[in-house]
Each structure stands twice: as structure tokens, then as C-alpha cells.
Scaffold this active site. Structure first.
Site, PDB file in Angstrom:
ATOM      1  N   PRO A   2       0.837  -1.213   0.000  1.00 20.46           N
ATOM      2  CA  PRO A   2       0.000   0.000   0.000  1.00 20.46           C
ATOM      3  C   PRO A   2       0.866   1.255   0.000  1.00 20.46           C
ATOM      4  O   PRO A   2       1.756   1.399   0.833  1.00 20.46           O
ATOM      5  CB  PRO A   2      -0.776  -0.112   1.317  1.00 20.46           C
ATOM      6  CG  PRO A   2      -0.606  -1.508   1.798  1.00 20.46           C
ATOM      7  CD  PRO A   2       0.678  -2.009   1.210  1.00 20.46           C
ATOM      8  N   GLU A   3       0.642   2.122  -0.990  1.00 15.29           N
ATOM      9  CA  GLU A   3       1.328   3.410  -1.030  1.00 15.29           C
ATOM     10  C   GLU A   3       0.319   4.484  -0.602  1.00 15.29           C
ATOM     11  O   GLU A   3      -0.766   4.158  -0.148  1.00 15.29           O
ATOM     12  CB  GLU A   3       1.867   3.662  -2.454  1.00 15.29           C
ATOM     13  CG  GLU A   3       2.858   2.571  -2.896  1.00 15.29           C
ATOM     14  CD  GLU A   3       3.438   2.801  -4.298  1.00 15.29           C
ATOM     15  OE1 GLU A   3       3.456   3.941  -4.755  1.00 15.29           O
ATOM     16  OE2 GLU A   3       3.867   1.809  -4.911  1.00 15.29           O
ATOM     17  N   ARG A 109       1.455 -10.756   5.440  1.00 10.38           N
ATOM     18  CA  ARG A 109       2.916 -10.823   5.400  1.00 10.38           C
ATOM     19  C   ARG A 109       3.604 -10.307   6.657  1.00 10.38           C
ATOM     20  O   ARG A 109       4.824 -10.374   6.755  1.00 10.38           O
ATOM     21  CB  ARG A 109       3.429 -10.095   4.155  1.00 10.38           C
ATOM     22  CG  ARG A 109       2.989 -10.838   2.894  1.00 10.38           C
ATOM     23  CD  ARG A 109       3.687 -10.357   1.678  1.00 10.38           C
ATOM     24  NE  ARG A 109       5.120 -10.492   1.767  1.00 10.38           N
ATOM     25  CZ  ARG A 109       5.976  -9.950   0.915  1.00 10.38           C
ATOM     26  NH1 ARG A 109       5.502  -9.232  -0.084  1.00 10.38           N
ATOM     27  NH2 ARG A 109       7.262 -10.101   1.042  1.00 10.38           N
TER      28      ARG A 109
END
Ligand SMILES: [Zn+2]
Length: 266
Positions: A2-3, A109
Site C-alpha cells: 500500500p502506497e 505478510r
């Protein structure tokens, strides 16, 4: 990963659910994403507290609590917040609000980090926000000239600029016609203006499109974004450049796959 746009999309989606709501219940399924505090203390700091504001800085979500403390959430490589009653496969913890709404933190993750802090000192070295009116053309050009590193690597440096990751750095350089290996202090004022314009345009477009789902990213409703359908170079190795018809190339730069058009980006 996610940016900025993906984090902003999530913030906007959950804003109405959390703003001025009291946390009634915390459930912890896997405490490894909760840093610097025990699970018991985490619950104690949150239950009964109201969320007075939810903002974003770079890729961080900042929940201000009625106690004066801050719940700081970084989604890492693959984290997201999901509104609902079940969350997802990789639920780590859940915030239950008055009125019955629940928000799950999910992360496949484990690179995400959730903390409770007294202040935002931790974020003080982050560079300016590219969206909003704070960053102007002259300021951006001066920032570029202060460094002598490859432009793509500089754009990913959070101390230089907030929230830009690999996808949007590649796209913004393509927009501006700048080769990713160009040294930042050799970029002309005209190119710098175009680059800043590209950064702002592409990030805003991505927020509107619900972010990019090039990996597993889903928003707070569990839906994929649509920006991946509008990317011009990222993930398009060997495919035609829509501007010149040449082939998009992939190189490694600072250990990150970097996509660009050798004909359009000089
Ligand atoms: Zn091209």
C-alpha cells in the site's frame, strides 16, 4: 505494497465509522503486528476511548484517542483494514465500536506495525506530503537540487517525499519523460515541474480509482482497486508504450524492479 493512495482510500472509507466513536471491544488474534506494548496493555489503552480524529501522514494512519494518545497504524507490505463482521483470512486484531461496527486489521505478510504513542515524534523526519497545497514547484525543484542521487531512488526515500512507493514513482517518471537513473541535481526546472505535476495527478487519480491492486491489496470493503488498469509502465515489461509504441523495459534499481520506456524517458 500500500502506497499513499491505498492508505488514503482506506482512511476515507473508515472515517465515518470511527470518527467520534468509542471503542467497546478489542480482539487480538495475533499480537505480532502490535509493537512496543503487551496485548493486555494494548486493550487497556483502547477500550472505552473515543477516536477523536483519523488522519494520514505518508503511509501512516493516525487515530487520535480521547485519552490524548495516538493509535498509529502502518500497513507494511500487505496490511489492510476491513470493515465487517468476519474480516479476512489473516485477521490480526479487531476494533469493535459502539453501535456494533467492527474493523479488522488483516495482514498476510506481517510487515505491518501498530503502536500506541504519546506523540508523533516518530514521524518528524518524513518529507512533505505531495497532495494538498503544501508542496509547490519551486520548493520541489530546490529539494531535487539538494541531492545528487538517482531520481527514482530519491523519490522512494520517505525523508525526501511522503508516501510515494515503487508503482507511483515509476509512473510519475514516465509522465515527466525522465529516465529513472538521472541524477536529481541534473533535472531541469521544466522537468521538475512536470514531475511534480505527474506525482500529484497520478496519486489523485489513484485515490479516485480506489488505489492499485497489483498484489493482494483490497480496500476497507474488501474490494480491489482499479488503478492497476491505468498504469502506463509499472508491471508492463515487454509491452508496448502507448506513447511511442516501443517496449517498456524493466531494470533493477536500489533492489526494486523499475519500469520505464527507454525511448520516452531520457
Ligand atoms: Zn515510449
Amino acid at each position: 505494497m500500500p502506497e499513499l493512495p491505498e492508505v488514503e482510500v482506506i482512511r476515507r472509507q473508515i472515517y465515518k465509522i470511527v470518527k467520534n466513536r468509542t471503542i467497546k471491544k478489542i480482539e487480538i488474534m495475533d499480537s505480532r503486528v502490535i509493537k512496543g506494548i503487551t496485548p493486555a496493555e494494548f486493550k487497556k489503552q483502547l477500550v472505552g476511548k473515543k477516536i477523536t480524529e483519523l488522519s494520514r501522514r505518508a503511509k501512516y494512519l493516525i487515530f487520535n484517542l480521547s485519552s490524548g494518545k495516538i493509535l498509529l497504524v502502518h500497513l507494511g507490505m500487505a496490511g489492510t483494514l476491513i470493515i465487517g463482521d468476519k474480516g479476512q483470512k489473516y485477521n490480526k486484531y479487531a476494533l469493535g465500536f459502539e453501535g456494533g461496527k467492527v474493523i479488522y486489521y488483516c495482514d498476510s505478510r506481517m510487515f505491518g506495525k501498530t503502536r500506541i504513542l504519546d506523540n508523533l515524534e516518530m514521524l518528524q523526519n518524513i518529507g512533505p506530503e505531495p497532495l494538498g497545497g503544501g508542496l509547490g514547484r519551486e520548493g520541489f525543484f530546490n529539494m531535487l537540487r539538494k541531492h545528487k542521487v538517482k531520481i527514482k531512488i530519491l523519490l522512494l526515500n520517505q525523508a525526501f517525499l511522503a508516501g510515494l512507493g515503487n508503482i507511483y514513482a515509476c509512473e510519475a517518471l514516465y509522465y515527466a519523460g525522465i529516465h529513472p537513473k538521472r541524477k536529481s541535481d541534473k533535472i531541469t526546472r521544466r522537468e521538475s515541474d512536470k514531475l511534480l505535476e505527474g506525482i500529484k495527478k497520478i496519486l489523485s487519480q489513484s485515490v479516485k480509482q480506489g488505489g492499485s491492486s497489483v498484489d493482494r491489496y483490497v480496500n476497507a470493503s474488501g474490494e480491489k482497486g482499479r488503478m492497476q488498469n491505468h498504469l502506463k509502465v509499472y508491471g508492463r515489461e515487454g509491452l508496448p508504450c502507448e506513447r511511442c509504441g516501443g517496449k517498456v523495459k524493466k531494470i533493477n534499481l536500489g533492489q526494486r524492479g523499475t519500469y520505464y520506456c527507454p525511448r520516452c524517458q531520457k
